[in-house]
Design a protein around this motif. Structure first.
Motif, PDB file in Angstrom:
ATOM      1  N   ARG A  96       1.029  -1.211  -0.006  1.00  0.00           N
ATOM      2  CA  ARG A  96      -0.090   0.099   0.259  1.00  0.00           C
ATOM      3  C   ARG A  96       0.502   1.249   0.154  1.00  0.00           C
ATOM      4  N   ASP A  97       2.478   1.218   0.331  1.00  0.00           N
ATOM      5  CA  ASP A  97       2.713   2.296   1.132  1.00  0.00           C
ATOM      6  C   ASP A  97       3.794   2.713  -0.213  1.00  0.00           C
ATOM      7  N   TYR A  98       4.312   1.698  -0.594  1.00  0.00           N
ATOM      8  CA  TYR A  98       5.775   1.930  -1.377  1.00  0.00           C
ATOM      9  C   TYR A  98       5.395   0.336  -2.599  1.00  0.00           C
ATOM     10  N   PRO A  99       3.982   1.282  -3.796  1.00  0.00           N
ATOM     11  CA  PRO A  99       3.783   0.247  -4.594  1.00  0.00           C
ATOM     12  C   PRO A  99       4.449   0.654  -5.456  1.00  0.00           C
ATOM     13  N   ARG A 100       5.462   1.718  -5.640  1.00  0.00           N
ATOM     14  CA  ARG A 100       6.893   2.366  -6.795  1.00  0.00           C
ATOM     15  C   ARG A 100       8.202   0.960  -6.568  1.00  0.00           C
ATOM     16  N   GLU A 101       8.172   1.151  -4.982  1.00  0.00           N
ATOM     17  CA  GLU A 101       9.241   0.523  -5.092  1.00  0.00           C
ATOM     18  C   GLU A 101       9.452  -0.917  -5.052  1.00  0.00           C
ATOM     19  N   SER A 102       7.840  -1.521  -4.932  1.00  0.00           N
ATOM     20  CA  SER A 102       7.525  -2.956  -5.215  1.00  0.00           C
ATOM     21  C   SER A 102       7.750  -3.215  -6.796  1.00  0.00           C
ATOM     22  N   ARG A 103       7.140  -2.304  -7.516  1.00  0.00           N
ATOM     23  CA  ARG A 103       7.284  -2.234  -9.146  1.00  0.00           C
ATOM     24  C   ARG A 103       9.167  -2.186  -9.756  1.00  0.00           C
TER      25      ARG A 103
END
Length: 209
Positions: A104-111
């Motif tokens: 939820r909080d770090y979607p860009r990092e996950s991608r």
């Protein structure tokens, strides 16, 4: 090697510029992947000229390497918190919640991480084979110990972790699909509802018979 990483005693302005570059690079890399991204895109997103950007980082690889290094520390923290002395099901379900909160909080990092893995992890194999593998090996021993003691149901501890990663990170990497497929009244609270669903699912699957 990033020039910014070599500099000692950076000024406030230099630190701000470095963070601006990294934030812009995160936007670009998480959207287009490493191969599809360019220094020009990062410079434009950061609002800097390319020569100015090169004052802080000498290559796209240097920027990407620093982003991945930072990400790894954030990414490993939820698993680090798995307490061997805690109540097993509560510890595992708390880990699931922490991973979903990261989605939820770090979607860009996950991608960013997902894009790298999909390309065969050419720039982060040493990190996966080093710090991540060491931590996973350590925690799977803990989980196996809980199983051997009859505190949770028998399963494969490695695949249990993989299942947690896939079910939680899905809400970051495929968020546009999740929002499109969910009814409008459920889309807004998708992370809250996902947390409830995953908690019930893992509690049921881990309950010792």
């Amino acid at each position: 090697m990033a020039k910014a990483s070599e500099a000692k005693g950076k000024t406030r302005i230099q630190m701000e510029k470095t963070e601006k570059i990294l934030a812009a690079a995160l936007d670009v890399f998480s959207t287009y992947g490493f191969r599809g991204s360019t220094i020009d895109q990062v410079a434009q997103q950061a609002g800097l000229s390319k020569p100015n950007l090169f004052y802080y980082y000498d290559s796209k690889d240097a920027i990407h390497a620093e982003l991945i290094e930072r990400l790894l520390y954030v990414w490993l923290d939820p698993l680090h918190q798995l307490n061997p002395e805690g109540e097993p099901i509560e510890e595992i379900c708390a880990y699931v919640r922490r991973k979903l909160e990261m989605a939820r909080d770090y979607p860009r990092e996950s991608r960013l991480f997902a894009n790298e893995i999909l390309q065969g992890a050419p720039r982060i194999k040493s990190l996966i084979a080093g710090p991540l593998k060491s931590l996973v090996d350590e925690k799977t021993v803990v989980i196996q110990g809980w199983m051997d003691a009859g505190k949770i149901a028998e399963t494969d501890p490695y695949h249990l972790l993989f299942s947690i990663w896939s079910t939680t990170q899905h809400y970051a990497d495929f968020d546009s699909q999740v929002q499109t497929l969910l009814p409008a009244d459920k889309s807004k609270d998708r992370f809250k509802e996902a947390a409830s669903y995953l908690d019930r699912m893992f509690r049921k699957s881990l309950a010792a018979e």
